[in-house]
Design a protein around this motif. Sequence first.
Motif, PDB file in Angstrom:
ATOM      1  N   GLY A 180       0.801  -1.218   0.000  1.00  0.00           N
ATOM      2  CA  GLY A 180       0.000   0.000   0.000  1.00  0.00           C
ATOM      3  C   GLY A 180       0.829   1.261   0.000  1.00  0.00           C
ATOM      4  N   ARG A 181       2.072   1.144  -0.534  1.00  0.00           N
ATOM      5  CA  ARG A 181       2.994   2.287  -0.440  1.00  0.00           C
ATOM      6  C   ARG A 181       2.473   3.547  -1.120  1.00  0.00           C
ATOM      7  N   ASP A 182       1.594   3.371  -2.129  1.00  0.00           N
ATOM      8  CA  ASP A 182       1.083   4.551  -2.833  1.00  0.00           C
ATOM      9  C   ASP A 182      -0.182   5.113  -2.190  1.00  0.00           C
ATOM     10  N   SER A 183      -0.796   4.340  -1.299  1.00  0.00           N
ATOM     11  CA  SER A 183      -2.067   4.779  -0.712  1.00  0.00           C
ATOM     12  C   SER A 183      -1.961   5.055   0.792  1.00  0.00           C
ATOM     13  N   ILE A 184      -0.869   4.639   1.420  1.00  0.00           N
ATOM     14  CA  ILE A 184      -0.689   4.848   2.862  1.00  0.00           C
ATOM     15  C   ILE A 184       0.113   6.124   3.088  1.00  0.00           C
ATOM     16  N   SER A 185      -0.356   6.943   4.005  1.00  0.00           N
ATOM     17  CA  SER A 185       0.345   8.197   4.291  1.00  0.00           C
ATOM     18  C   SER A 185       1.705   7.925   4.922  1.00  0.00           C
ATOM     19  N   LYS A 191       4.451   4.968  11.663  1.00  0.00           N
ATOM     20  CA  LYS A 191       3.892   4.334  12.855  1.00  0.00           C
ATOM     21  C   LYS A 191       3.970   2.805  12.744  1.00  0.00           C
ATOM     22  N   ILE A 192       3.695   2.281  11.553  1.00  0.00           N
ATOM     23  CA  ILE A 192       3.768   0.834  11.350  1.00  0.00           C
ATOM     24  C   ILE A 192       5.203   0.349  11.517  1.00  0.00           C
ATOM     25  N   LEU A 193       6.144   1.057  10.908  1.00  0.00           N
ATOM     26  CA  LEU A 193       7.543   0.655  11.008  1.00  0.00           C
ATOM     27  C   LEU A 193       8.057   0.781  12.440  1.00  0.00           C
ATOM     28  N   ALA A 194       7.557   1.780  13.172  1.00  0.00           N
ATOM     29  CA  ALA A 194       7.940   1.924  14.582  1.00  0.00           C
ATOM     30  C   ALA A 194       7.418   0.734  15.394  1.00  0.00           C
ATOM     31  N   THR A 195       6.226   0.257  15.042  1.00  0.00           N
ATOM     32  CA  THR A 195       5.674  -0.929  15.708  1.00  0.00           C
ATOM     33  C   THR A 195       6.542  -2.146  15.424  1.00  0.00           C
TER      34      THR A 195
END
Length: 242
Positions: A180-185, A191-195
């Motif tokens: 979803g790299r083109d649709s996720i802010s 935040k996802i990568l921090a998780t």
Amino acid sequence: EFVCVRSKMAEIPAAKLLSQFQQTLSHQEMSRIIEDLEALCLTISNTNGPDQYVTSQSAIMFLAHDLGYEDPDGFELSLGGTFDDFIRCMPFLEYKAESEDEGLLFRLKPRPLVPQYTKKTFKITKSEDLWRVVMKTVTGYIEIPEIEFEIGFDNRRNIDAIYNHISQAMFNLTQHVRQGRDSISDDHKEKILATCVSLHSMLDLEEPWTFILHDSEGTSEIHPDDGVCVERVGESRGGGMF
């Protein structure tokens, strides 16, 4: 009702055994064996009653034939270990002392008479804790309160070590970002990568953390269960997304 199991009895290192079998078998073959094993137990239970035990000797002969192996020895060679050890890994089974001639005796664990919300809490303090086996059924979800993270409901039962449940969640999160790299802010990606970073630090056991297994019907398991605190209440709960 709140119970904290504090058994001092030596337990079979179930997750290490399970990991050994997973390294030998493909995921598909592991699933086939588990499904056939459970179907066999259900047949015996429905025919002879839920208290009837199955002998590992009769079970391995049936499974070897049904799954297309030449003989029980070939089946165990494919497993990469003994069938009795495989039985000991399965959280949905209970077993007792071996019969001298027929091997381990086992049967399905009885389901709760009345489905009841269950919360099982286990404190992860050492590396061995990461290799407890967890059976997360379709009504179960995992919570890690330190980072407000949940591994939500799935459409199938999942039997794996705590370490692998967390690793799979990290993989799912990174795939979610890639797809979803083109649709996720950018903020959401961060935040996802921090998780993922937080989850990785938990696998490295930089400090103790809490593993909670919720189940609206009380059928999910942590195996072995020594040190697991169990809370049962008459209320269903929701679950997360990953």
